[in-house]
Design an enzyme around this catalytic site. Structure first.
Site, PDB file in Angstrom:
ATOM      1  CG  ASN A 116      17.606 -43.193   5.614  1.00 36.47           C
ATOM      2  OD1 ASN A 116      17.449 -42.142   5.087  1.00 36.47           O
ATOM      3  ND2 ASN A 116      18.665 -44.277   5.480  1.00 36.47           N
ATOM      4  NE  ARG A 148      21.730 -41.443   6.791  1.00 37.93           N
ATOM      5  CZ  ARG A 148      22.137 -41.713   5.392  1.00 37.93           C
ATOM      6  NH1 ARG A 148      21.385 -42.186   4.446  1.00 37.93           N
ATOM      7  NH2 ARG A 148      23.353 -41.266   5.232  1.00 37.93           N
TER       8      ARG A 148
END
Ligand code: ADP
Length: 401
Positions: free
Chosen positions: A7, A95
């Site tokens: 992420n 992500r």
């Protein structure tokens, strides 16, 4: 199968290495202050097993590439690492905040997919470029390893036009893609899947209202396992009251504030995103501080709390009408998982909708999940701990077939 979940933010990279044969976390870590003074990597190896090892490394991290190399070194370190080298990683799951209308599903990353994510930068100017940095660096460092993009918006692409369109001149949608997209999709999808498992019912037959209450807050109406309505909109500002974000307001306020206070658009935008919500009303944006202040008799803290739960209750009613039949209400994220006072207040007075809270159960600490409905409640009430990293890893495995 070992999956690395990335992420990537503008100055940080959050990462998790998971063994998907057992769905267990091998390492969870954070590289922070990339491009700033005081770069630091913190990581926990084998978290929650009793065999945890903590790593903390302070060093200059000028860019994402250095940060990514550092985390690869951490997970493959001879003493504290969990793999011998990066070649043991089977896939990387990324992500990505905004998939726009291009992505209804996670996607195996190719040059075309990167271009499509770039094309959605105008929809998420802060997030998508940072996500792309992570993808670019990971594709260099893990050449030949399949990489998958998992989008926060994808779960909500099943919304019908009647739910996702704003009542604006239609060409704004056609030309500028102005519409509601929704966010937190990975979390809503994960808790919907887990709820179906708890209810012992196929997800495709479940009608749920999922309530994600963290720093950002959103609710989703899930019909037969698919998102049909959600509270965040074109940007993560619409809907519920959040820590510092206002949620629903009258859109005419921009003009009024401009005329009455001479505020320009940037100032108003900053105020609505960063100085509003719970913080705007009472000066505090952490629900724990608000509870402490309420107990001291702080009038504005009480008001902020009342407004917060009132908005949730209003959306519960709206989503009941959208769904017709509701199997379960599901609370998740920092406040949803931990805050019994918010759950109790948000559900108060909803007996006529078949919602009856078991107050004793609501006071218990949830493990991975907790049932908080009374036996006579027609609607199941659940607390489900969200796990976005696991959901990204699951979707990565799914894409790889
Ligand atoms: P994010 O949206 O950034 O992922 P989280 O889901 O971690 O955030 O939620 C963060 C918020 O959850 C905090 O601001 C705090 O208000 C709230 N929170 C966390 N733990 C508790 C708790 N034990 N009781 C009440 N609120 C909590």
């Amino acid at each position: 199968m070992k999956i690395l979940v990335i992420n990537s933010g503008s100055s940080s990279i959050k990462y998790q290495l998971l063994d998907m044969d057992t769905e267990s976390v091998l390492v969870t870590g954070l590289v922070e202050r990339i491009g700033e003074a005081g770069g630091v990597l913190t990581a926990t190896t084998y978290p929650g097993t009793g065999k945890e090892k903590l790593t903390r490394l302070e060093t200059t991290i000028p860019d994402h590439s250095t940060g990514m190399k550092l985390l690869i070194k951490q997970i493959s370190d001879q003493q504290d690492g969990v793999i011998r080298d990066a070649s043991e990683i089977d896939a990387v799951g990324h992500r990505v905040v905004h998939g726009g209308e291009s992505f209804q599903q996670p996607a195996l990353i190719t040059d075309e997919v990167v271009d499509a994510i770039k094309a959605n930068v105008p929809l998420a100017p802060l997030h998508n470029p940072a996500n792309l940095d992570g993808i670019r660096v990971a594709r260099q460092l893990f050449a030949g390893v399949p990489q998958v993009a998992v989008f926060d918006t994808a779960f909500h692409q099943s919304m019908p036009p009647s739910a996702f369109l704003y009542a604006l001149p239609y060409e704004l949608y056609e030309k500028d893609r102005i519409r509601r997209y929704g966010f937190h999709g990975t979390s809503h999808k994960y808790v919907a899947f887990e709820s179906a498992r708890i209810l012992s019912k196929p997800l495709a037959e479940c009608n749920l209202i999922t309530i994600h209450l963290g720093n950002g807050c959103s609710m989703t109406a899930v019909q037969n396992g698919r998102s049909v309505e959600t509270s965040l909109g074109m940007t993560p500002l619409e809907g519920l009251i959040m820590g510092t974000r206002c949620g629903d307001i009258d859109p005419a306020l921009h003009a009024i504030l401009h005329r009455s206070r001479g505020m320009d658009i940037e100032e108003i935008d900053a105020m609505l995103n960063r100085e509003s919500g719970l913080k705007g009303v009472c000066g505090m944006n952490d629900m724990r501080d608000i509870h402490a202040a309420r107990q001291q008799g702080d009038r504005l803290a009480k008001l902020a709390f009342d407004m917060f739960v009132h908005r949730i209750r209003k959306y519960i009613g709206a989503y009941f009408a959208v769904l017709g039949r509701v199997d379960a209400l599901v609370f998740t994220a920092g406040i949803g998982e931990n805050d019994r006072e918010v759950r109790k207040a948000a559900l108060a007075g909803l007996e006529n909708l078949g919602i009856i809270l078991d107050h004793e159960a609501n006071g218990r600490r949830p493990g991975d999940w907790l049932r908080i409905s009374a036996p006579e409640s027609k609607v199941e009430l659940l607390v489900v701990r969200t796990n976005e990293e696991l959901e990204i890893a699951r979707q990565t495995v799914e894409v790889l077939g």
